[in-house]
Design a protein around this motif. Structure first.
Motif, mmCIF file in Angstrom:
data_model
loop_
_atom_site.group_PDB
_atom_site.id
_atom_site.type_symbol
_atom_site.label_atom_id
_atom_site.label_comp_id
_atom_site.label_asym_id
_atom_site.label_seq_id
_atom_site.Cartn_x
_atom_site.Cartn_y
_atom_site.Cartn_z
ATOM 1 N N LEU A 76 9.697 2.603 -12.690
ATOM 2 C CA LEU A 76 9.748 1.502 -13.424
ATOM 3 C C LEU A 76 10.985 0.665 -13.016
ATOM 4 C CD1 LEU A 76 8.936 3.016 -16.970
ATOM 5 C CD2 LEU A 76 7.394 1.700 -15.365
ATOM 6 N N ARG A 77 10.882 -0.658 -12.737
ATOM 7 C CA ARG A 77 11.922 -1.504 -12.305
ATOM 8 C C ARG A 77 11.992 -2.521 -13.646
ATOM 9 N NH1 ARG A 77 11.784 -6.035 -7.660
ATOM 10 N NH2 ARG A 77 10.190 -6.745 -8.947
ATOM 11 N N THR A 78 13.126 -2.562 -14.154
ATOM 12 C CA THR A 78 13.530 -3.642 -14.961
ATOM 13 C C THR A 78 15.063 -3.701 -14.768
ATOM 14 O OG1 THR A 78 14.079 -1.670 -16.556
ATOM 15 C CG2 THR A 78 12.133 -2.703 -16.812
ATOM 16 N N ASP A 79 16.031 -3.913 -15.782
ATOM 17 C CA ASP A 79 17.507 -3.923 -15.570
ATOM 18 C C ASP A 79 17.848 -2.720 -14.810
ATOM 19 O OD1 ASP A 79 16.897 -2.720 -18.194
ATOM 20 O OD2 ASP A 79 18.690 -3.381 -18.763
ATOM 21 N N VAL A 80 17.173 -1.670 -15.001
ATOM 22 C CA VAL A 80 17.615 -0.465 -14.281
ATOM 23 C C VAL A 80 16.333 0.016 -13.724
ATOM 24 C CG1 VAL A 80 19.422 0.269 -15.873
ATOM 25 C CG2 VAL A 80 17.064 1.045 -16.323
ATOM 26 N N LEU A 81 16.512 1.101 -12.744
ATOM 27 C CA LEU A 81 15.547 1.712 -12.329
ATOM 28 C C LEU A 81 15.150 3.080 -12.884
ATOM 29 C CD1 LEU A 81 13.288 1.866 -9.834
ATOM 30 C CD2 LEU A 81 15.065 3.393 -8.504
ATOM 31 N N ARG A 82 13.903 3.310 -13.250
ATOM 32 C CA ARG A 82 13.622 4.323 -14.087
ATOM 33 C C ARG A 82 12.761 5.286 -13.481
ATOM 34 N NH1 ARG A 82 14.171 5.837 -19.819
ATOM 35 N NH2 ARG A 82 12.396 7.254 -20.651
ATOM 36 N N CYS A 83 12.736 6.577 -13.485
ATOM 37 C CA CYS A 83 11.991 7.621 -12.878
ATOM 38 C C CYS A 83 11.443 8.551 -13.981
ATOM 39 C CB CYS A 83 12.630 8.238 -11.527
ATOM 40 S SG CYS A 83 11.327 9.318 -10.757
ATOM 41 N N GLU A 84 10.035 8.757 -14.033
ATOM 42 C CA GLU A 84 9.419 9.596 -14.966
ATOM 43 C C GLU A 84 8.728 10.633 -14.141
ATOM 44 O OE1 GLU A 84 9.351 6.391 -18.446
ATOM 45 O OE2 GLU A 84 7.560 7.146 -17.582
ATOM 46 N N VAL A 85 8.775 11.918 -14.598
ATOM 47 C CA VAL A 85 7.986 12.885 -13.707
ATOM 48 C C VAL A 85 7.285 13.624 -14.919
ATOM 49 C CG1 VAL A 85 8.029 15.047 -12.351
ATOM 50 C CG2 VAL A 85 9.496 13.076 -11.851
ATOM 51 N N GLY A 86 5.959 13.541 -15.279
ATOM 52 C CA GLY A 86 5.464 14.532 -16.213
ATOM 53 C C GLY A 86 4.400 15.822 -15.669
ATOM 54 N N ASP A 87 4.665 16.708 -16.499
ATOM 55 C CA ASP A 87 3.752 18.037 -16.006
ATOM 56 C C ASP A 87 3.067 18.490 -17.382
ATOM 57 O OD1 ASP A 87 5.524 20.292 -17.066
ATOM 58 O OD2 ASP A 87 6.966 18.984 -15.762
ATOM 59 N N ASP A 88 2.368 19.527 -17.297
ATOM 60 C CA ASP A 88 1.799 20.263 -18.407
ATOM 61 C C ASP A 88 2.348 21.470 -19.092
ATOM 62 O OD1 ASP A 88 1.130 21.685 -16.379
ATOM 63 O OD2 ASP A 88 -1.086 22.184 -16.692
ATOM 64 N N SER A 89 3.782 21.575 -18.557
ATOM 65 C CA SER A 89 4.492 22.652 -19.155
ATOM 66 C C SER A 89 5.213 22.383 -20.334
ATOM 67 C CB SER A 89 5.256 23.547 -17.979
ATOM 68 O OG SER A 89 6.201 24.478 -18.616
ATOM 69 N N PRO A 90 5.176 22.801 -21.279
ATOM 70 C CA PRO A 90 5.969 22.342 -22.394
ATOM 71 C C PRO A 90 7.509 22.949 -22.596
ATOM 72 C CG PRO A 90 4.718 24.328 -23.309
ATOM 73 C CD PRO A 90 4.371 24.197 -21.884
ATOM 74 N N GLN A 91 7.653 23.825 -21.535
ATOM 75 C CA GLN A 91 9.154 24.278 -21.420
ATOM 76 C C GLN A 91 10.130 23.119 -20.950
ATOM 77 O OE1 GLN A 91 9.733 27.880 -19.277
ATOM 78 N NE2 GLN A 91 11.841 28.003 -19.644
ATOM 79 N N LEU A 92 11.042 22.937 -21.878
ATOM 80 C CA LEU A 92 12.298 21.760 -21.429
ATOM 81 C C LEU A 92 13.063 22.358 -20.323
ATOM 82 C CD1 LEU A 92 12.735 19.900 -24.679
ATOM 83 C CD2 LEU A 92 10.957 19.199 -22.944
ATOM 84 N N PRO A 93 13.445 21.756 -19.338
ATOM 85 C CA PRO A 93 14.686 22.287 -18.425
ATOM 86 C C PRO A 93 15.888 22.142 -19.222
ATOM 87 C CG PRO A 93 13.968 19.964 -17.840
ATOM 88 C CD PRO A 93 12.737 20.144 -18.939
ATOM 89 N N ARG A 94 16.820 22.996 -19.113
ATOM 90 C CA ARG A 94 18.363 22.956 -19.450
ATOM 91 C C ARG A 94 19.103 23.221 -18.313
ATOM 92 N NH1 ARG A 94 15.848 21.327 -23.197
ATOM 93 N NH2 ARG A 94 15.741 22.242 -25.287
ATOM 94 N N GLN A 95 20.038 22.331 -18.527
ATOM 95 C CA GLN A 95 21.326 22.394 -17.259
ATOM 96 C C GLN A 95 21.884 23.697 -17.648
ATOM 97 O OE1 GLN A 95 23.800 18.871 -17.400
ATOM 98 N NE2 GLN A 95 25.136 19.738 -15.709
ATOM 99 N N ARG A 96 22.373 24.352 -16.487
ATOM 100 C CA ARG A 96 23.079 25.514 -16.486
ATOM 101 C C ARG A 96 24.037 25.541 -15.191
ATOM 102 N NH1 ARG A 96 21.547 29.843 -13.474
ATOM 103 N NH2 ARG A 96 19.219 29.513 -12.524
ATOM 104 N N ARG A 97 25.239 26.203 -15.110
ATOM 105 C CA ARG A 97 26.118 26.269 -14.138
ATOM 106 C C ARG A 97 25.720 27.358 -13.357
ATOM 107 N NH1 ARG A 97 30.738 24.394 -12.858
ATOM 108 N NH2 ARG A 97 30.908 23.252 -14.911
#
Length: 669
Positions: A608-629
């Motif tokens: 989506l191009r508005t005042d920012v560029l937004r990228c959305e990626v959708g899938d059928d897995s309910p597990q949310l990603p978590r950032q880790r080191r």
């Protein structure tokens, strides 16, 4: 008369007001209260004798409207007042019970004293806040009971059963003093004294000191005793001794649990000294004042808590989602009752959508505000699950029933999609929204009315409507359109006409500014239209043009990340955003790779191009990603770390059928 900075702001002393200057002496001789033209009675006029109107004795102060029982002139020094002696220089008539007529005179003086106490306590009780109560004490006693008064209060004042802070400090809250005019022929006129008795602003009460002992004793004392003189010197300050000849009463102010201050009543040398019965008068005045201050402090704390509760349950600021502009207003039913059950909210949803919510819980109490907070939290949680509007209302209805019986509320829940330019609305007994089109036409939307939340056992319907670019949606509570003077449908029609008239002023090609539109809507309220609190939420639909949207389906296979990079590169070239190509390819590849790893159905990719560029990626897995080191030996786990470092913002939202991971980059164009 001097009013300290801590005293009631914006109020002039009674004798200092320009419109209440000295009246002609004929008015004084007639004994009529100057603030009630043509009549000498009435509880209001009598209970608040104006200093420049020569009060006609305690009978007038008590509101009885009777003449001075001893035939005095109505001056504070007349025999009819407690401790009065008549005109300056007059000799007091000491009548003993054995003297012929002495019994009648004593009874009359005692009756005057009782009427004065009744009038003074009524005036003190009329105050709501602390300054009004202290002002009432000063106005009721000067000059009727004393020529000057100093009121000290504990600083800070303890609230309820709170433990007071140490040390015990008294602060001079207010001092009032009036004197006789020196003008020839105007000796009966009372005017402000610009030079009151000096006193210390702060006094720390020393444990075991004379002042502490007097305050601990609670009872008023004459100022000529040894202990009282020492206590007054400690209270007023060693550098501010009392002028010679002044007579004083020091009265502790004790609330329900502790001493909260002290009042000092002073009389000039030319006036008769205080009598033993005057100690009882001072005790009555001090008791009523202290209890009133206790109530005022408690009321102020409750009002503060209620106001903070209301503020914390409403959003501090509205989000700025893509493709829509928002504005809001909230007005309580009254300044003295700021707690209510009305609320509004704007909740960003996956896919650049936004949920618009306005609700109204029955009542204007702390309970209503608490229920409102629970329903608002529930609505936010349900919105985060991306449930359809009718399902959100259904779950809110169940939650209201769990909260208890008669937990009723109305609610309007709408979801706006800026890509499809559509809005989905579900209603639970709430007034219908109004859509203001770009050309100036205002339309009351036809939505199923539904039953209020809390009824139980009902179904809610949702309708999908067009939301053209440039249109404005107005959601509101019934306090805006319903009052004692008009029914709800009359108010809705008046609101529709007001919106149309406002839109005509900006022309057919421009939408009215949102903030000005909200203010103009509230201006339609008349004096009798504020029966209920008001919540107002306005949304300007800008939308996202189809040319600014790119959407693809990717099969969950190893080649999907490479194909996603190529598709994103072509879209950026079409939008003249080649400078973002490297960053977008890297981030899209990482997010799509993570989606393909867990997905079983096609993965969606949208730019989506508005005042920012937004990228959305959708899938059928309910597990949310978590950032880790990631550790040095790990082969993966660094994708979200890169997204967090390079993206302007990013997030992940669970959907009913999976999840969406999104990120935004500044376009720098």
């Amino acid at each position: 008369m001097t009013e300290h900075p801590t005293s009631h702001e914006g109020r002039q002393p009674l004798a200092a007001r320009p419109q209440e200057r000295a009246r002609p002496r004929q008015e004084a001789a007639a004994g009529l209260p100057s603030d009630v033209p043509g009549q000498a009675g009435g509880p209001t006029a009598a209970a608040t004798p104006a200093p420049d109107a020569q009060p006609a004795g305690p009978a007038a102060a008590a509101g009885a409207g009777h003449p001075d029982p001893l035939g005095g002139t109505g001056h504070p020094n007349s025999p009819g007042f407690p401790g009065g002696t008549g005109h300056p220089g007059a000799v007091a008539l000491a009548v003993s019970p054995q003297h012929p007529g002495g019994g009648d005179t004593s009874a009359r003086r005692e009756g005057d004293r009782l009427r004065f106490v009744g009038a003074a306590t009524r005036r003190i009780a009329r105050g709501i806040d602390l300054d009004e109560i202290v002002l009432g004490l000063c106005r009721a006693t000067v000059p009727t009971f004393s020529d000057e008064i100093l009121v000290y209060l504990r600083d800070p004042l303890p609230v309820g059963d709170e433990r007071p802070v140490a040390p015990f400090v008294l602060r001079l809250r207010r001092t009032d003093r009036l004197r006789l005019s020196d003008l020839e022929g105007e000796d009966l006129v009372l005017v402000p004294d610009p030079d009151p008795t000096p006193a210390a602003e702060l006094c720390e009460v020393r444990a075991g000191g004379a002042l502490a002992e007097v305050l601990r004793g609670v009872r008023p004392v004459f100022g000529d005793g040894a202990a009282a003189r020492t206590a007054l010197a400690e209270l007023l300050g060693a550098e501010h001794p009392l002028p010679g000849g002044l007579r004083a009463i020091l009265a502790p102010l004790r609330g329900r649990r502790r001493v909260i201050g002290a009042a000092v009543f002073l009389r000039r040398p030319e006036r008769a000294g205080f009598e033993p019965n005057d100690l009882l008068v001072a005790a009555q005045l001090a008791t009523h004042t202290a209890l009133g201050i206790d109530k005022a402090v408690l009321y102020g704390r409750e009002a503060y808590i209620a106001d903070e509760l209301q503020r914390t349950m409403l959003p501090d600021s509205l989000p700025q989602p893509t493709g829509v502009k928002l504005a809001s207003r909230y007005l309580p039913a009254a300044e003295t009752a700021r707690v209510g059950g009305d609320w509004y909210d704007a909740i960003p949803l996956p896919g650049s959508r936004v949920a618009l919510v306005v609700g109204d819980v029955m009542g204007h109490s702390m309970t209503s505000a608490a229920i409102m907070g629970q329903l608002r939290t529930t609505a936010q949680t349900l919105a985060g699950l991306d449930l359809p509007p009718q399902e959100v209302l259904h779950h809110l209805d169940e939650q209201a029933q769990r909260l208890g019986e008669n937990r009723m509320a109305t609610c309007m829940y709408a979801v706006y999609d800026p890509v499809s330019h559509r809005i989905t609305v579900a209603n639970a007994g709430h007034p219908p929204p109004i859509l203001l089109h770009l050309g100036g036409r205002a339309e009351v939307l036809r939505v199923p009315p539904g039953a209020p939340i809390g009824v139980g056992g009902v179904d809610f319907e949702a309708v999908e409507l067009d939301a053209p670019a440039g249109a404005t949606l107005l959601l509101y509570t019934d306090g805006l359109v319903e009052s004692r003077l008009r029914d709800v449908w009359t108010g809705i029609e008046q609101l529709r006409e007001r919106l149309a008239a406002t839109a005509q002023l900006t022309g057919p090609d421009h939408s009215p500014p949102l903030e000005a539109l909200c203010d103009d809507v509230l201006d339609m309220l008349g004096p009798g239209d504020r029966d209920d609190d008001i919540a107002l939420l306005a949304a300007r639909f800008d939308g996202i043009a189809p040319s600014d949207v790119a959407y693809w389906f990717l099969e969950p296979e190893d080649a999907a990340p490479g194909r996603a990079r190529r598709l994103a590169r072509r879209a950026l070239a079409r939008w003249d955003l080649e400078e973002l190509t490297d960053s977008v390819e890297l981030l899209v590849s990482e997010v799509v790779t993570n989606a393909v790893r867990y997905a079983e159905r096609p993965v969606t990719l949208r730019l989506l191009r508005t005042d920012v560029l937004r990228c959305e990626v959708g899938d059928d897995s309910p597990q949310l990603p978590r950032q880790r080191r990631a550790r040095d030996t790990d082969e993966g786990g660094r994708g979200l770390f890169l997204v967090n470092r390079l993206a302007r913002r990013w997030g992940a939202t669970r959907l009913s059928g999976g999840k969406v991971v999104w990120f935004e980059l500044a376009t720098r164009t």
